[in-house]
Design a protein around this motif. Structure first.
Motif, mmCIF file in Angstrom:
data_model
loop_
_atom_site.group_PDB
_atom_site.id
_atom_site.type_symbol
_atom_site.label_atom_id
_atom_site.label_comp_id
_atom_site.label_asym_id
_atom_site.label_seq_id
_atom_site.Cartn_x
_atom_site.Cartn_y
_atom_site.Cartn_z
ATOM 1 N N UNK A 255 28.250 31.156 17.449
ATOM 2 C CA UNK A 255 28.981 31.476 18.489
ATOM 3 C C UNK A 255 28.747 30.730 19.729
ATOM 4 N N UNK A 256 27.892 29.614 19.499
ATOM 5 C CA UNK A 256 27.749 28.470 20.625
ATOM 6 C C UNK A 256 29.018 27.618 20.604
ATOM 7 N N UNK B 266 31.076 29.115 23.270
ATOM 8 C CA UNK B 266 30.597 29.014 24.661
ATOM 9 C C UNK B 266 29.922 27.815 24.705
ATOM 10 N N UNK B 267 29.471 27.492 26.223
ATOM 11 C CA UNK B 267 28.714 26.356 26.372
ATOM 12 C C UNK B 267 27.247 26.314 25.698
ATOM 13 N N UNK C 115 26.844 39.629 21.784
ATOM 14 C CA UNK C 115 26.518 38.544 22.816
ATOM 15 C C UNK C 115 27.525 37.899 23.396
ATOM 16 N N UNK C 116 28.579 37.314 22.648
ATOM 17 C CA UNK C 116 29.539 36.457 23.338
ATOM 18 C C UNK C 116 30.587 37.458 24.063
ATOM 19 N N UNK C 117 30.549 38.543 23.832
ATOM 20 C CA UNK C 117 31.553 39.563 24.715
ATOM 21 C C UNK C 117 31.066 39.715 25.824
ATOM 22 N N UNK C 118 29.664 39.637 26.109
ATOM 23 C CA UNK C 118 29.269 39.772 27.375
ATOM 24 C C UNK C 118 28.942 38.423 28.113
ATOM 25 N N UNK C 119 28.030 37.989 28.387
ATOM 26 C CA UNK C 119 27.465 36.695 29.056
ATOM 27 C C UNK C 119 27.886 36.549 30.485
ATOM 28 N N UNK C 120 28.315 37.543 31.197
ATOM 29 C CA UNK C 120 28.533 37.279 32.348
ATOM 30 C C UNK C 120 27.341 37.801 33.448
ATOM 31 N N UNK C 121 26.448 38.608 32.619
ATOM 32 C CA UNK C 121 25.359 38.859 33.449
ATOM 33 C C UNK C 121 24.153 39.341 32.245
ATOM 34 N N UNK C 122 22.856 39.558 32.631
ATOM 35 C CA UNK C 122 22.007 40.167 31.489
ATOM 36 C C UNK C 122 22.564 41.133 30.898
ATOM 37 N N UNK D 159 21.677 43.907 29.540
ATOM 38 C CA UNK D 159 21.268 45.246 30.390
ATOM 39 C C UNK D 159 21.417 45.494 31.698
ATOM 40 N N UNK D 160 22.001 44.519 32.377
ATOM 41 C CA UNK D 160 22.141 44.925 33.864
ATOM 42 C C UNK D 160 23.207 45.860 33.901
#
Lengths: 270, 261
Positions: free
Chosen positions: A152-153, A156-157, A254-261, A263-264
């Motif tokens: 997955x890395x 993403x960076x 995981x990768x679909x999110x990533x713009x915030x924690x 569970x935010x």
């Protein structure tokens, strides 16, 4: 449809097949009826997986292989053909540092050997495995399935940038092979694991680390080798005959999110 | 080609819809700096008009012409009629930017029919009307056209409670791809700017929430975006000579947020 998922009579090679994700895929393919070839560097762990599969009534052989060594990889595919009469799928799963040193150096001081090691361990090894398997598949005239393992890395960076960069090349290779080998009936796909635990946690500390890492994943846990089993079966099976050039993220979201924690939870009325 | 010509909007007639929003205001100011006359459309006839008027004063201080309107973007006819009037008054229309932003964050099972409808209307349907109408004006003038739609990087990412909002952003991204394709042979480009976390977004990054504070540090550049971060890209996508071969794209102005692992 469900009979398409049966792997009876299929021959499957898994490099890096003795533990973690590779082991999870090997166990599942064997359970689905395939004859599997477990390739890894360590004889002891190969023997354990082979014994486990045989104990469950499955078919398996082990072939100690350094996937960064082209002669050994060619011999691995030959061993599969010798044992089962053919090869239907190659999981080019083995990866690593290719014998190069691990390095935490910043980019501008990163040593050649560490970067070259990542390229050899992840890119060259996958190239050798896919090339050898494709050659056999073309000679058989049957086609088949090539499955590489990136990370997955790679989309993403990643902090582990040399690793992620060399794995990222597999995304391109997947597309290229899908296009080039389609006429031969060979499909190529790539797995992108997220945070995966490669063995059972044996200490409290390890369990705590995994729990914390799981918090970064929408699914709330890190993945396990077994999470790849059904997907591996699908990619070997005739059910995936028309699926090629695809990236399969197995990352608990995981990768679909990533713009915030993960569970935010913002609240906002209009 | 001299650099200032490449990025020039000198003499161009432009329209910014949602000029009262931070993004719309920033784009309008950038258009004026690049030499354009700007029609400013507020989305509602309340304090939005006052905010748009502040943008108007800034533009006039640069020696450009700015005019102000109220446009009800929920009505296709209103978008069409107002745009027609603007094009007549300006003497043409070369570039249109649209920056609506109605944010809703609720659990999916709590989002009512009417809330979903409003979110889609403001954030997506309005953009559809804008493209449909702008195309008419560009064709009427038989001149190249540039369309810039401001949306959110949530078109490609998931987050808790934003199902309706991100779906609208996804619809905008699809609109941009298809309209960009459909209009490409007429020298009309359609592109988007995907916003990440901007410094005015307290509505979605709840002040005092520690996870929101963490999210503010997620961009690779370790800061939230500002209105000033948008102007350059908006001009690049809107000037006739600068990006004629870029179309159907949503470009992120997010400090690297969507490349964060």
């Amino acid at each position: 449809m469900i009979q398409d998922l049966a792997l009876d009579g299929k021959a499957v090679v898994i490099t890096g097949g003795s533990h973690g994700i590779g082991r999870g895929m090997a166990l599942a393919c064997a359970e689905a009826g395939a004859g599997v070839v477990i390739a890894a560097r360590g004889q002891e762990r190969i023997d354990e997986v082979v014994a486990e599969i045989r104990a469950a009534g499955g078919k398996a052989i082990g072939v100690p292989t350094d996937a960064t060594n082209r002669q050994q990889v060619d011999a691995l595919v030959a061993a599969c053909v010798s044992e089962y009469g053919k090869i239907d799928a190659m999981f080019a799963h083995a990866g690593g540092s290719g014998g190069g040193p691990q390095s935490d150096a910043p980019f501008w001081e990163y040593p050649d050997e560490a970067f070259e090691g990542a390229v050899i361990g992840n890119l060259m090894s996958s190239f050798y495995s896919c090339r050898a398997a494709a050659k056999a598949m073309v000679e058989q005239g049957t086609g088949g399935s090539l499955v590489m393992t990136a990370t997955a890395g790679a989309v993403r960076a990643s902090q582990r940038w040399a690793y992620a960069t060399s794995k990222g090349a597999l995304l391109s290779m997947t597309k290229v092979l899908a296009g080039r080998l389609g006429p031969q009936g060979i499909r190529a796909n790539v797995l992108l694991p997220g945070m995966i635990a490669t063995s059972e946690a044996t200490t409290e500390q390890e369990r705590a680390i995994r729990e914390q890492r799981g918090m970064f994943t929408p699914a709330g846990r890190v993945g396990m080798g077994a999470d790849f089993g059904a997907l591996a079966v699908y990619l070997v099976s005739d059910a995936s005959k028309y699926v090629t050039g695809q990236q399969f993220l197995v990352d608990g979201g995981m990768v679909n999110g990533g713009v915030a924690p993960p569970f935010y939870t913002p609240q906002h009325e209009i | 080609m001299p650099l200032e010509h490449r990025f020039s909007l000198a003499g161009k007639k432009t329209m910014v819809i949602g000029a009262e929003t931070p993004a719309g205001g920033a784009i309008a100011r950038a258009y004026a700096e690049a030499g354009a006359d700007v029609a400013l459309c507020a989305l509602t006839a309340d304090d939005a008009v006052l905010k748009a008027r502040a943008v108007k004063r800034d533009i006039e201080a640069m020696g450009r012409t700015a005019t102000e309107y109220v446009m009800d973007v929920t009505l296709g006819k209103n978008v069409q009629v107002t745009t027609r009037q603007i094009a007549k008054e300006l003497g043409g229309l070369d570039a249109v930017a649209s920056a609506p932003d109605l944010f809703l964050a609720k659990p999916i099972e709590k989002i009512s029919d009417s809330e979903l409808q409003r979110v889609m209307q403001m954030n997506f349907t309005s953009q559809f009307f804008v493209v449909r109408t702008a195309v008419e004006e560009f064709r009427r003038a038989k001149a190249p056209g540039r369309i810039v739609l401001v949306t959110s990087v949530l078109h490609e990412r998931g987050m808790m409670n934003v199902s309706a909002y991100s779906a609208a952003a996804g619809a905008v991204a699809s609109l941009i791809r298809s309209a960009g394709h459909e209009l490409s042979h007429e020298n009309i480009t359609v592109n988007g700017i995907g916003l990440g976390w901007m410094d005015w977004m307290d509505d979605r990054l709840t002040p005092g929430d520690e996870n929101a504070d963490r999210a503010r540090r997620f961009p690779m550049l370790r800061r939230m975006g500002t209105a000033e971060d948008l102007g350059g890209l908006a001009v690049l996508l809107s000037a006739e000579e600068s990006a004629p071969y870029i179309t159907g794209q949503v470009l992120a102005v997010d400090g690297g947020l969507t490349q964060h692992q």
